[in-house]
Design an enzyme around this catalytic site. Sequence first.
Site, mmCIF file in Angstrom:
data_model
loop_
_atom_site.group_PDB
_atom_site.id
_atom_site.type_symbol
_atom_site.label_atom_id
_atom_site.label_comp_id
_atom_site.label_asym_id
_atom_site.label_seq_id
_atom_site.Cartn_x
_atom_site.Cartn_y
_atom_site.Cartn_z
ATOM 1 N N CYS A 11 0.834 -1.196 0.000
ATOM 2 C CA CYS A 11 0.000 0.000 0.000
ATOM 3 C C CYS A 11 0.874 1.253 0.000
ATOM 4 O O CYS A 11 2.034 1.219 0.370
ATOM 5 C CB CYS A 11 -0.860 0.024 1.243
ATOM 6 N N ARG A 41 4.406 0.780 -6.606
ATOM 7 C CA ARG A 41 4.341 -0.154 -5.476
ATOM 8 C C ARG A 41 3.274 -1.226 -5.684
ATOM 9 O O ARG A 41 3.230 -2.203 -4.955
ATOM 10 C CB ARG A 41 4.019 0.612 -4.180
ATOM 11 N N TRP A 85 -3.145 -2.334 -1.497
ATOM 12 C CA TRP A 85 -2.808 -3.630 -2.085
ATOM 13 C C TRP A 85 -3.311 -4.637 -1.079
ATOM 14 O O TRP A 85 -2.754 -4.782 -0.006
ATOM 15 C CB TRP A 85 -1.300 -3.730 -2.293
ATOM 16 N N ASN A 119 -0.785 1.404 6.375
ATOM 17 C CA ASN A 119 -0.029 0.324 5.722
ATOM 18 C C ASN A 119 0.424 -0.613 6.810
ATOM 19 O O ASN A 119 0.822 -0.141 7.883
ATOM 20 C CB ASN A 119 1.254 0.844 5.067
ATOM 21 N N GLY A 120 0.467 -1.907 6.530
ATOM 22 C CA GLY A 120 0.969 -2.857 7.513
ATOM 23 C C GLY A 120 -0.092 -3.875 7.873
ATOM 24 O O GLY A 120 -1.096 -4.020 7.171
ATOM 25 N N GLU A 138 17.671 -23.157 -7.057
ATOM 26 C CA GLU A 138 17.184 -21.775 -7.128
ATOM 27 C C GLU A 138 18.328 -20.814 -7.461
ATOM 28 O O GLU A 138 18.162 -19.887 -8.253
ATOM 29 C CB GLU A 138 16.497 -21.418 -5.798
ATOM 30 N N LYS A 185 18.346 -18.427 -10.741
ATOM 31 C CA LYS A 185 18.502 -16.960 -10.686
ATOM 32 C C LYS A 185 19.604 -16.512 -11.647
ATOM 33 O O LYS A 185 19.448 -15.545 -12.379
ATOM 34 C CB LYS A 185 18.887 -16.509 -9.292
ATOM 35 N N GLU A 232 18.535 -16.909 -15.351
ATOM 36 C CA GLU A 232 17.474 -15.980 -15.741
ATOM 37 C C GLU A 232 17.963 -14.592 -16.086
ATOM 38 O O GLU A 232 17.510 -13.995 -17.044
ATOM 39 C CB GLU A 232 16.521 -15.774 -14.547
ATOM 40 N N HIS A 256 28.172 -39.063 -9.711
ATOM 41 C CA HIS A 256 27.483 -39.897 -10.708
ATOM 42 C C HIS A 256 27.418 -39.213 -12.077
ATOM 43 O O HIS A 256 26.600 -39.584 -12.903
ATOM 44 C CB HIS A 256 26.075 -40.245 -10.211
ATOM 45 N N LYS A 290 6.597 -11.618 -16.005
ATOM 46 C CA LYS A 290 6.357 -11.739 -14.562
ATOM 47 C C LYS A 290 5.287 -12.777 -14.258
ATOM 48 O O LYS A 290 5.375 -13.503 -13.295
ATOM 49 C CB LYS A 290 5.971 -10.375 -13.972
HETATM 50 C C1 F6R Z 1 11.859 -17.035 -11.289
HETATM 51 C C2 F6R Z 1 10.468 -16.768 -11.519
HETATM 52 C C3 F6R Z 1 9.634 -17.815 -12.164
HETATM 53 C C4 F6R Z 1 8.325 -17.967 -11.391
HETATM 54 C C5 F6R Z 1 7.387 -18.943 -12.115
HETATM 55 C C6 F6R Z 1 6.113 -19.173 -11.336
HETATM 56 O O1 F6R Z 1 12.534 -15.941 -10.762
HETATM 57 O O2 F6R Z 1 9.995 -15.711 -11.172
HETATM 58 O O3 F6R Z 1 10.315 -19.020 -12.229
HETATM 59 O O4 F6R Z 1 8.628 -18.424 -10.109
HETATM 60 O O5 F6R Z 1 7.066 -18.426 -13.388
HETATM 61 O O6 F6R Z 1 5.433 -17.985 -11.120
HETATM 62 P P1 F6R Z 1 4.293 -17.893 -10.028
HETATM 63 O O7 F6R Z 1 4.917 -18.091 -8.696
HETATM 64 O O8 F6R Z 1 3.714 -16.516 -10.194
HETATM 65 O O9 F6R Z 1 3.297 -18.971 -10.333
#
Ligand code: F6R
Length: 608
Positions: free
Chosen positions: A2, A27, A74, A100-101, A481, A485, A488, A504, A603
């Site tokens: 928010c 935000r 939000w 907010n919070g 992970e 990262k 990506e 292996h 995203k």
């Molecule tokens: C990695 C990333 C993607 C998402 C994936 C699932 O940094 O952002 O691998 O994790 O596309 O997205 P959600 O969690 O929105 O279903």
Amino acid sequence: MCGIVGYVGKDNAKSVLVESLKRLEYRGYDSAGVALLTDEGIRTFKKVGKIRDFQVELNKINLYSNIGIAHTRWATHGKPVINNAHPHLSCDGKVALVHNGIIENYSSLKEELLSKGHNFVSDTDTEVIVHLIEEELKSENSFFSAFLKALSRLKGSFAISVITVLEPDKVFCARKDSPLVVGLGDGENFVASDVPAFLPYTNRVVFLEDGEVAVLSKDEVSFYDFSGVPLSKEVMTVPWSISQAEKGGYKHFMLKEIYEQPKAVADAIRGNSGWFEEGAPLDFNFEQLEGIHIVACGTSYHAGLIAKFYIESFSRVPVNVDYASEFRYRDPVISDKTLIVGITQSGETADTLAALRLGKERGATTLAICNVIGSTATREADGTIYTYAGPEISVASTKAFTTQLTSLFLFALWLGKVRGALKQEEFESLYGELLELPSKLESFLNTERKEGTVKELALNFYKAKDVLYLGRHVNYPIALEGALKLKEISYIHAEGYPSGEMKHGPIALIDERMPVIFLATKGRVYEKVVSNMEEVKARKGKVISVLNPSCKEANNLTDYPIYVPEVNEFLSPILNVVPLQLFAYYIADFLGYEVDQPRNLAKSVTVE
Ligand code: F6R
């Protein structure tokens, strides 16, 4: 997350507030609202949807006022609908408030206020605050003391701004664990949750600290602690442009979001601790639960792999974890005693939605672990656990991941308790360690900010062609992970492996050019990981390790150590992933790539 804005001064507050809200749009929000103090009392206006549409509506209203508050919401408690949008009003309409919070004790406060005759119109935790102030006004002799009295009853996090007809030329503000900054103008003053809101008007700012109150009038701002003792505060001049200010002075949203993790994790704990007193996060017979299928994609899938350890260890319920895109093609065994848990930050990932739908069709109960209120997953699932990360703008997920893990850890603890698999002392010890996690994250990030160990490491390795990430037990998914990262955002080939698997096959890749990142913090597999490090060292691989200062054996085998504070092994993934996020971030930045918007990625992936 928010956004709050407050204004008192010489201009038309309506226009100043809406323009300021627009500068907080980054935000993320789902609804907006404004309250203005007029000769006829407080007038509020609210709208679900975009601020530009809200502005068009407000422009048609002929109303002049020099003082007001505004908010972009939000959703956290309650859906994104008009009644839940801020500002909220007291029953008599004399006090308006934005917040907010998260107010942790809102249920008990609401019960108390309802019994005293207060009328609630929203499902929010926020609304209790304005009724609480109204209630305190009955016994206090000034608005200020009623405001302070109300603050003293709140548990949780808050940034608050309030206007009242009882003090028609003042804006009252308070902060605890949620940001609030005052902007000092000439014949006008501002308050906001972030500097860009008022940057076109002033760059002279005072940042409120936790436990501080500000009272703004047109020509002065006074500061107090929560007991009303006056404070003198330092005025700072912010040298940022608006776009720099949106990122809080960070170069990219990703870096900002990495640094937001101590707060995001604390919010996830606050937001999800209620089950221990208030009961199940969804309507399901957990005693009869026979098995859980976790479905998710990408980073959320990695959270699922770790959740399997949590749930199986704490509650002894068997867990399968599937890529959501594979789940529906493998004819999984599902019954009405199965729980399907879809982990999805956005709540819109097509594969995860399809997997949840399949579970439902086959008679299972579905639970979404989600960050976005009102998203498709939350609407379609039988229940939702929110992760309270706040909007994540960078495409590469960071704080959404650590808050998923935090929420899943809490869910597993809760399940362990209700199934009788976790003893009270074990529960208390694990929960106690979780509560300490935000400060350990903060301590690591503060050290990194000062010493730049990971940044320097990235400078050494940004030209690497391949990187191998190795970990075991709960840190094997962190190896995955870390590699994801890096791939990506820096487009460097990287792979994550369980370190015991290396012999292996992948060991053939190791030579003096291959950086190998080990997750070597304390835990049941520490000695095993140390043996795997020996194997890499013997083949002249360059060893980078995430380890605790007490990990002497690992340290002796490490060329480039990254020290993190020691935590319970089950919580270590939430801490260990942070240096890997920073490593990927700095490498991508050194290579000059668009960190927040990597090529080919979106995203939320709404297609199969
Ligand atoms: C990695 C990333 C993607 C998402 C994936 C699932 O940094 O952002 O691998 O994790 O596309 O997205 P959600 O969690 O929105 O279903």
